[in-house]
Motif scaffolding. Structure first.
Motif: not given
Length: 136
Positions: A51-54, A78-81, A96-104
């Motif tokens: 799950t990628v969350i803003n 970046q996160l490669e899946i 693409g990952l940024a300061d406000n993007i997280t993933y679980l």
């Protein structure tokens, strides 16, 4: 006959040395389990939910579920899946990952990995029996 016997003895000695070396590496049970779980996932043997969350809006941007392998590419941010969507067929998603993007990443089913298991894979093409050691 002597050549075969010497090759068998040499292989047995090499395997024993590898076993001693691997048995004394000092890894904790958690480190071995972590490694084995990662290997299971990278071989598409685990069902996962990613799950990628803003982080600002708390909105879910993307959710992927299935047999997935992930890699966080810090150089490209970046996160490669990689997803196995059919036997032997794969898709790759890049987030693409940024300061406000997280993933679980969640494992959806428990994996039965042995923390004491290790595997040695030999490439027989790399062995040369042209000059075997002769042991009587």
């Amino acid at each position: 006959m002597k050549r075969t016997k010497s090759v068998v003895i040499s292989c047995a000695a090499l395997l024993a040395a590898c076993g001693i070396l691997l048995g004394t590496t000092g890894c904790s049970q958690a480190e071995r389990a972590r490694y084995n779980l990662s290997q299971q996932a990278d071989n598409f043997n685990c069902s996962r939910r990613i799950t990628v969350i803003n982080g600002i809006t708390n909105d879910t941007i993307l959710q992927v579920e299935g047999r997935c392998s992930i890699e966080a590419d810090r150089d490209d941010n970046q996160l490669e899946i990689i997803i196995e969507y059919e036997q032997g067929k794969y898709k790759k998603n890049i987030i693409g990952l940024a300061d406000n993007i997280t993933y679980l990443v969640e494992d959806l089913e428990p994996s039965n990995v042995d923390p004491y298991h290790y595997e040695v894979n030999w490439n027989p093409k790399m062995w040369s029996f042209a000059t075997p050691a002769i042991v009587d």
